[in-house]
Design a protein around this motif. Structure first.
Motif, PDB file in Angstrom:
ATOM      1  N   PHE A  41       0.857  -1.177   0.000  1.00 41.66           N
ATOM      2  CA  PHE A  41       0.000   0.000   0.000  1.00 41.66           C
ATOM      3  C   PHE A  41       0.895   1.230   0.000  1.00 41.66           C
ATOM      4  CE2 PHE A  41       0.322  -1.208   4.478  1.00 41.66           C
ATOM      5  CZ  PHE A  41       0.643  -0.017   5.107  1.00 41.66           C
ATOM      6  N   CYS A  42       0.333   2.340  -0.385  1.00 39.39           N
ATOM      7  CA  CYS A  42       1.086   3.587  -0.515  1.00 39.39           C
ATOM      8  C   CYS A  42       1.179   4.308   0.826  1.00 39.39           C
ATOM      9  CB  CYS A  42       0.401   4.518  -1.517  1.00 39.39           C
ATOM     10  SG  CYS A  42       0.300   3.854  -3.164  1.00 39.39           S
ATOM     11  N   ASN A  43       2.260   5.043   0.998  1.00 41.06           N
ATOM     12  CA  ASN A  43       2.381   5.885   2.186  1.00 41.06           C
ATOM     13  C   ASN A  43       1.221   6.860   2.294  1.00 41.06           C
ATOM     14  OD1 ASN A  43       4.729   4.757   3.120  1.00 41.06           O
ATOM     15  ND2 ASN A  43       6.049   6.235   2.109  1.00 41.06           N
ATOM     16  N   GLU A  44       0.723   7.314   1.147  1.00 40.46           N
ATOM     17  CA  GLU A  44      -0.414   8.234   1.168  1.00 40.46           C
ATOM     18  C   GLU A  44      -1.632   7.585   1.819  1.00 40.46           C
ATOM     19  OE1 GLU A  44       2.377   9.522  -1.954  1.00 40.46           O
ATOM     20  OE2 GLU A  44       1.411   7.611  -1.572  1.00 40.46           O
ATOM     21  N   ASP A  45      -1.844   6.297   1.555  1.00 44.71           N
ATOM     22  CA  ASP A  45      -2.956   5.586   2.192  1.00 44.71           C
ATOM     23  C   ASP A  45      -2.759   5.542   3.702  1.00 44.71           C
ATOM     24  OD1 ASP A  45      -4.166   5.110  -0.228  1.00 44.71           O
ATOM     25  OD2 ASP A  45      -3.355   3.077  -0.425  1.00 44.71           O
ATOM     26  N   LEU A  46      -1.539   5.282   4.118  1.00 43.41           N
ATOM     27  CA  LEU A  46      -1.254   5.208   5.551  1.00 43.41           C
ATOM     28  C   LEU A  46      -1.462   6.565   6.210  1.00 43.41           C
ATOM     29  CD1 LEU A  46      -0.385   3.302   7.757  1.00 43.41           C
ATOM     30  CD2 LEU A  46       1.983   3.860   7.235  1.00 43.41           C
ATOM     31  N   ARG A  47      -1.138   7.632   5.521  1.00 41.14           N
ATOM     32  CA  ARG A  47      -1.309   8.974   6.062  1.00 41.14           C
ATOM     33  C   ARG A  47      -2.778   9.402   6.035  1.00 41.14           C
ATOM     34  NH1 ARG A  47       1.962  11.533   2.927  1.00 41.14           N
ATOM     35  NH2 ARG A  47       0.405  12.229   1.464  1.00 41.14           N
ATOM     36  N   GLU A  48      -3.476   9.103   4.949  1.00 45.55           N
ATOM     37  CA  GLU A  48      -4.846   9.590   4.782  1.00 45.55           C
ATOM     38  C   GLU A  48      -5.895   8.679   5.401  1.00 45.55           C
ATOM     39  OE1 GLU A  48      -5.142  10.206   0.564  1.00 45.55           O
ATOM     40  OE2 GLU A  48      -3.470  11.635   0.588  1.00 45.55           O
ATOM     41  N   ARG A  49      -5.612   7.375   5.471  1.00 40.39           N
ATOM     42  CA  ARG A  49      -6.563   6.409   6.029  1.00 40.39           C
ATOM     43  C   ARG A  49      -5.814   5.434   6.946  1.00 40.39           C
ATOM     44  NH1 ARG A  49      -8.961   2.702   3.277  1.00 40.39           N
ATOM     45  NH2 ARG A  49      -7.187   2.059   2.145  1.00 40.39           N
ATOM     46  N   PRO A  50      -5.190   5.922   8.011  1.00 33.34           N
ATOM     47  CA  PRO A  50      -4.311   5.056   8.797  1.00 33.34           C
ATOM     48  C   PRO A  50      -5.001   3.852   9.438  1.00 33.34           C
ATOM     49  CG  PRO A  50      -4.656   7.147   9.917  1.00 33.34           C
ATOM     50  CD  PRO A  50      -5.259   7.272   8.547  1.00 33.34           C
ATOM     51  N   TYR A  76       5.514   7.209  12.635  1.00 31.22           N
ATOM     52  CA  TYR A  76       6.874   7.003  13.104  1.00 31.22           C
ATOM     53  C   TYR A  76       7.839   7.079  11.931  1.00 31.22           C
ATOM     54  CZ  TYR A  76       4.942   5.578  17.554  1.00 31.22           C
ATOM     55  OH  TYR A  76       4.291   5.576  18.752  1.00 31.22           O
ATOM     56  N   ASN A  77       9.089   7.394  12.236  1.00 30.16           N
ATOM     57  CA  ASN A  77      10.166   7.419  11.251  1.00 30.16           C
ATOM     58  C   ASN A  77       9.894   8.438  10.141  1.00 30.16           C
ATOM     59  OD1 ASN A  77      12.693   6.567  10.454  1.00 30.16           O
ATOM     60  ND2 ASN A  77      11.893   4.973   9.128  1.00 30.16           N
ATOM     61  N   VAL A  78       9.427   9.617  10.536  1.00 31.09           N
ATOM     62  CA  VAL A  78       9.125  10.683   9.569  1.00 31.09           C
ATOM     63  C   VAL A  78       9.354  12.039  10.245  1.00 31.09           C
ATOM     64  CG1 VAL A  78       6.674  10.871  10.132  1.00 31.09           C
ATOM     65  CG2 VAL A  78       7.416  11.446   7.860  1.00 31.09           C
ATOM     66  N   GLY A  79       9.600  13.043   9.444  1.00 34.66           N
ATOM     67  CA  GLY A  79       9.687  14.404   9.955  1.00 34.66           C
ATOM     68  C   GLY A  79      10.845  14.671  10.890  1.00 34.66           C
ATOM     69  N   GLY A  80      11.970  14.064  10.646  1.00 34.24           N
ATOM     70  CA  GLY A  80      13.132  14.289  11.502  1.00 34.24           C
ATOM     71  C   GLY A  80      13.180  13.366  12.707  1.00 34.24           C
ATOM     72  N   SER A  89       3.623  13.952  15.212  1.00 31.37           N
ATOM     73  CA  SER A  89       2.180  14.225  15.244  1.00 31.37           C
ATOM     74  C   SER A  89       1.651  14.378  13.822  1.00 31.37           C
ATOM     75  CB  SER A  89       1.899  15.502  16.037  1.00 31.37           C
ATOM     76  OG  SER A  89       2.286  16.647  15.283  1.00 31.37           O
ATOM     77  N   TRP A  90       0.349  14.187  13.664  1.00 33.58           N
ATOM     78  CA  TRP A  90      -0.272  14.296  12.344  1.00 33.58           C
ATOM     79  C   TRP A  90      -0.131  15.703  11.782  1.00 33.58           C
ATOM     80  CZ3 TRP A  90      -0.674  10.276   9.565  1.00 33.58           C
ATOM     81  CH2 TRP A  90      -0.920   9.037  10.151  1.00 33.58           C
ATOM     82  N   ASP A  91      -0.152  16.720  12.647  1.00 31.67           N
ATOM     83  CA  ASP A  91       0.058  18.090  12.176  1.00 31.67           C
ATOM     84  C   ASP A  91       1.460  18.247  11.597  1.00 31.67           C
ATOM     85  OD1 ASP A  91      -2.502  18.881  12.899  1.00 31.67           O
ATOM     86  OD2 ASP A  91      -1.871  19.632  14.863  1.00 31.67           O
ATOM     87  N   GLU A  92       2.457  17.695  12.292  1.00 28.89           N
ATOM     88  CA  GLU A  92       3.832  17.762  11.792  1.00 28.89           C
ATOM     89  C   GLU A  92       3.986  16.955  10.503  1.00 28.89           C
ATOM     90  OE1 GLU A  92       7.008  17.924  15.215  1.00 28.89           O
ATOM     91  OE2 GLU A  92       5.384  16.530  15.749  1.00 28.89           O
ATOM     92  N   VAL A  93       3.325  15.802  10.418  1.00 31.21           N
ATOM     93  CA  VAL A  93       3.369  14.987   9.200  1.00 31.21           C
ATOM     94  C   VAL A  93       2.837  15.799   8.028  1.00 31.21           C
ATOM     95  CG1 VAL A  93       2.382  12.964   8.041  1.00 31.21           C
ATOM     96  CG2 VAL A  93       3.243  12.767  10.380  1.00 31.21           C
ATOM     97  N   HIS A 140       4.775  16.888   4.630  1.00 31.58           N
ATOM     98  CA  HIS A 140       4.208  16.561   3.319  1.00 31.58           C
ATOM     99  C   HIS A 140       4.045  17.823   2.468  1.00 31.58           C
ATOM    100  CE1 HIS A 140       1.881  14.577   0.268  1.00 31.58           C
ATOM    101  NE2 HIS A 140       0.876  15.417   0.462  1.00 31.58           N
ATOM    102  N   GLU A 141       3.538  18.891   3.072  1.00 28.40           N
ATOM    103  CA  GLU A 141       3.354  20.144   2.328  1.00 28.40           C
ATOM    104  C   GLU A 141       4.682  20.720   1.878  1.00 28.40           C
ATOM    105  OE1 GLU A 141       1.012  22.781   4.724  1.00 28.40           O
ATOM    106  OE2 GLU A 141      -0.780  21.536   4.546  1.00 28.40           O
ATOM    107  N   SER A 142       5.693  20.686   2.736  1.00 29.38           N
ATOM    108  CA  SER A 142       6.991  21.250   2.354  1.00 29.38           C
ATOM    109  C   SER A 142       7.633  20.424   1.246  1.00 29.38           C
ATOM    110  CB  SER A 142       7.919  21.371   3.554  1.00 29.38           C
ATOM    111  OG  SER A 142       8.272  20.095   4.056  1.00 29.38           O
ATOM    112  N   GLU A 143       7.473  19.104   1.273  1.00 30.61           N
ATOM    113  CA  GLU A 143       8.005  18.267   0.198  1.00 30.61           C
ATOM    114  C   GLU A 143       7.250  18.541  -1.097  1.00 30.61           C
ATOM    115  OE1 GLU A 143       7.647  14.279   1.616  1.00 30.61           O
ATOM    116  OE2 GLU A 143       9.475  14.406   2.813  1.00 30.61           O
ATOM    117  N   SER A 144       5.947  18.710  -1.024  1.00 34.19           N
ATOM    118  CA  SER A 144       5.142  18.993  -2.205  1.00 34.19           C
ATOM    119  C   SER A 144       5.514  20.335  -2.810  1.00 34.19           C
ATOM    120  CB  SER A 144       3.650  18.979  -1.885  1.00 34.19           C
ATOM    121  OG  SER A 144       3.250  17.697  -1.488  1.00 34.19           O
ATOM    122  N   LEU A 145       5.711  21.332  -1.965  1.00 29.22           N
ATOM    123  CA  LEU A 145       6.078  22.659  -2.455  1.00 29.22           C
ATOM    124  C   LEU A 145       7.427  22.609  -3.162  1.00 29.22           C
ATOM    125  CD1 LEU A 145       5.018  24.947   0.528  1.00 29.22           C
ATOM    126  CD2 LEU A 145       3.951  24.810  -1.719  1.00 29.22           C
TER     127      LEU A 145
END
Length: 105
Positions: free
Chosen positions: A37-46, A73-77, A86-90, A94-99
């Motif tokens: 499954f995609c990381n996006e699925d894990l983020r959007e529908r954990p 876990y294992n994301v955002g530094g 936290s989901w806010d930090e995630v 994600h937004e900074s990588e997209s930008l």
């Protein structure tokens, strides 16, 4: 390309390298025995993603709501699995990588 960090370069390149080991896995195992499954699925529908995975593995039903409410876990530094991001930090990561990727296109 003027990229700000080596870690970012490694991250971008590394994302495309997952296909190399997949050939070995599909040569060694039936497609019915492989679950992806995609990381996006894990983020959007954990909760649903974790429930789907545990069902595929034949594990007993488990309510993942409490676990995934803490973040990822294992994301955002926060490398490793001792501290959740936290989901806010995630979302910020994600937004900074997209930008950054949008600017390069």
């Amino acid at each position: 390309i003027n990229l700000p960090t080596t870690k970012l370069i490694q991250s971008i390149l590394g994302r495309g390298l997952y296909t190399l080991p997949l050939e070995w896995w599909y040569a060694s195992f039936s497609a019915n025995d492989i679950y992806m499954f995609c990381n996006e699925d894990l983020r959007e529908r954990p909760v649903e993603s974790m429930s789907d995975l545990s069902g595929f593995l034949g594990l007993p039903t488990f309510n993942f709501t409490n676990v995934v409410s803490k973040g990822m876990y294992n994301v955002g530094g926060n490398e490793g699995y001792d501290k959740p991001t936290s989901w806010d930090e995630v979302e910020e990561v994600h937004e900074s990588e997209s930008l950054f990727l949008d600017k390069e296109e």
